[in-house]
Design a protein around this motif. Structure first.
Motif, short mmCIF file in Angstrom:
data_model
loop_
_atom_site.label_atom_id
_atom_site.label_comp_id
_atom_site.label_asym_id
_atom_site.label_seq_id
_atom_site.Cartn_x
_atom_site.Cartn_y
_atom_site.Cartn_z
N LEU A 206 27.94 65.15 13.77
CA LEU A 206 27.52 64.61 12.47
C LEU A 206 28.65 63.86 11.78
O LEU A 206 28.40 62.87 11.08
CB LEU A 206 26.99 65.74 11.58
CG LEU A 206 25.65 66.34 12.02
CD1 LEU A 206 25.35 67.59 11.19
CD2 LEU A 206 24.52 65.33 11.88
N GLU A 207 29.89 64.33 11.96
CA GLU A 207 31.02 63.60 11.41
C GLU A 207 31.09 62.20 11.99
O GLU A 207 31.39 61.22 11.28
CB GLU A 207 32.32 64.36 11.70
CG GLU A 207 32.48 65.65 10.91
CD GLU A 207 33.69 66.46 11.34
OE1 GLU A 207 34.47 65.95 12.20
OE2 GLU A 207 33.87 67.58 10.86
N LYS A 208 30.83 62.08 13.28
CA LYS A 208 30.82 60.76 13.93
C LYS A 208 29.66 59.91 13.42
O LYS A 208 29.81 58.71 13.18
CB LYS A 208 30.71 60.93 15.45
CG LYS A 208 31.89 61.64 16.10
CD LYS A 208 33.08 60.72 16.20
CE LYS A 208 34.20 61.34 17.02
NZ LYS A 208 35.37 60.45 17.15
N ALA A 209 28.50 60.52 13.25
CA ALA A 209 27.34 59.80 12.74
C ALA A 209 27.59 59.28 11.34
O ALA A 209 27.18 58.16 10.99
CB ALA A 209 26.11 60.70 12.77
N GLU A 210 28.26 60.07 10.53
CA GLU A 210 28.58 59.66 9.15
C GLU A 210 29.41 58.38 9.14
O GLU A 210 29.24 57.52 8.26
CB GLU A 210 29.33 60.80 8.45
CG GLU A 210 29.77 60.49 7.03
CD GLU A 210 28.61 60.33 6.06
OE1 GLU A 210 28.76 59.56 5.10
OE2 GLU A 210 27.57 60.99 6.27
N GLN A 211 30.28 58.23 10.12
CA GLN A 211 31.16 57.07 10.17
C GLN A 211 30.41 55.77 10.44
O GLN A 211 30.93 54.69 10.15
CB GLN A 211 32.23 57.28 11.24
CG GLN A 211 33.21 58.40 10.92
CD GLN A 211 34.13 58.74 12.08
OE1 GLN A 211 34.24 58.00 13.05
NE2 GLN A 211 34.81 59.88 11.97
N THR A 212 29.18 55.85 10.95
CA THR A 212 28.40 54.63 11.19
C THR A 212 27.90 54.01 9.89
O THR A 212 27.55 52.83 9.86
CB THR A 212 27.18 54.90 12.08
OG1 THR A 212 26.23 55.72 11.37
CG2 THR A 212 27.58 55.59 13.39
#
Length: 307
Positions: free
Chosen positions: A183-189
Motif C-alpha cells: 500500500l505504501e507503494k500504491a500511495e506513491q502512484t
C-alpha cells in the motif's frame, strides 16, 4: 518460502538456523534437519526452526516428524506468516481450502514489495492489468456504449499496477490490500482516492450497495480457494450494468486446486457457476496467460462480468 527472519533470541541458535537454511537451499535436507533439531534444543519456541525441520523432514520422507514440526510452528505462530499451512496441505494433513491465510499473504507481499514491480514485469513478464484494461474497453463499449467508469474498487491492489493501466478512464479508484508495504507503494502512484488495509471480502462488506461502476481483481484470486463470497459481494456493491473484471489461473477439470506454485487455480465451469449464482452475466471469459513461470506461460482465464 518467505525469507523474513525473526531472531530466536539466542545468537548461537540464530547462527545454526542460518546454516540450516543454507543447507536446505543446497538440498542437503539431512543436514538441514539435523541443524534445525540443534536449534530447537537451544530455542524450543522458535517457530522458524520448527518450520525448517518440518520442511526438511518432508523432503526426506519423514512424514510423521514433518507434520509434527509444522503443526508446532503453527501453534507458536497461528497467523502463519511462515506459510506452513501450505506444507501441511501438501502432506495431506490440512484441507486445500485452508492452505493460504491472510497472515501468509501479508507476510509474503510485505517481503516482496521492494522488488515487486521489477520482478513481475522483467522476470515473470506479467501483464494482467494490461489484459484486463483491454478487455474492459472491449466489453464496456459493447455493453455500455462508452469506456469510462465512475467509482472503481481495486481488490488486492498491490503497488498500483491496475490503477496505472486504468489511468484516465475512472473518475475515482479505491484500493484494498493486506500488505501495508504494498500500500505504501500504491500511495506513491498518486492514483488512488483512498487505500485500505485489509482482506478484500471484508472490505467489500463495508461498502454501500450499488455504489461502484467497476470492481477489478488482477492476479489476487490465486490466493483464494472458494470465490463465492467475493462474487456475491462484488455483485452487491456494483450498480446495475456495472462490471466485474478479474484474472485467475486456469484449472481444466472442476472446482479449484492448489498448485505446486502455491497458488490456487479455478476452472471455467466453476467461474460460470459462480457467475450464475451471484447474478452476473458473463461478457468475456477467455484463456490468457498473465505471467510466466520458468520461462513458460502460466495458463489462466480473463473474465469480465456484468451485473
Amino acid at each position: 518460502m518467505i525469507s523474513t527472519f525473526r531472531s530466536s533470541g539466542d545468537l548461537i541458535a540464530d547462527r545454526r538456523y542460518d546454516y540450516a537454511s543454507a543447507a536446505f537451499e543446497e538440498r542437503d535436507f539431512e543436514a538441514a534437519a539435523d541443524l534445525a533439531r540443534q536449534v530447537l534444543e537451544l530455542a524450543p519456541g522458535f517457530a522458524a526452526a520448527h518450520a525448517m525441520l518440518g520442511r526438511a523432514a518432508a523432503e526426506l520422507g519423514l512424514r510423521e516428524e514433518a507434520v509434527g514440526a509444522l503443526r508446532k510452528a503453527l501453534e507458536i505462530e497461528p497467523d502463519d506468516a511462515l506459510g506452513v499451512r501450505l506444507d501441511l496441505a501438501k502432506l495431506g494433513a490440512l484441507s486445500l481450502d485452508e492452505a493460504i491465510t491472510d497472515g501468509y499473504v501479508r507476510a509474503l507481499f510485505d517481503d516482496y514489495a521492494p522488488k515487486f514491480d521489477r520482478h513481475l514485469t522483467q522476470n515473470l513478464a506479467y501483464r494482467g492489468p494490461e489484459l484486463i484494461a483491454d478487455a474492459l474497453r472491449r466489453a464496456s463499449l459493447k455493453q455500455r456504449g462508452n469506456d469510462r467508469f465512475g467509482l472503481t474498487l481495486d481488490l488486492g491492489c498491490g503497488t498500483g499496477l491496475m490503477a496505472q493501466a486504468l489511468e484516465g478512464v475512472c473518475a475515482s479508484i479505491e484500493g484494498v490490500d493486506l500488505s501495508p508495504r504494498m500500500l505504501e507503494k500504491a500511495e506513491q502512484t498518486k492514483l488512488y482516492a483512498a487505500l485500505h488495509e485489509g482482506e478484500l471480502v471484508g472490505f467489500l462488506r463495508t461498502r454501500q450497495g450499488s455504489e461502484a461502476d467497476l470492481v477489478v481483481a488482477a492476479d489476487v484470486f490465486v490466493y483464494m480457494s472458494g470465490l463465492d463470497a467475493a462474487f456475491s459481494e462484488a455483485h452487491r456493491v456494483l450498480k446495475p450494468g456495472g462490471l466485474f473484471a478479474f484474472t485467475v489461473q486456469a484449472h481444466e477439470v472442476e472446482g479449484f486446486v492448489l498448485g505446486d506454485d502455491a497458488r490456487y487455480a479455478h476452472s471455467e465451469a466453476y467461474l460460470r457457476n459462480l457467475a450464475d449464482a451471484a447474478g452476473f452475466a458473463v461478457v468475456v471469459l477467455e484463456k490468457v496467460s498473465t505471467r510466466e513461470d520458468r520461462g513458460k506461460p502460466v495458463p489462466g482465464f480473463l473474465a469480465v462480468m456484468q451485473r
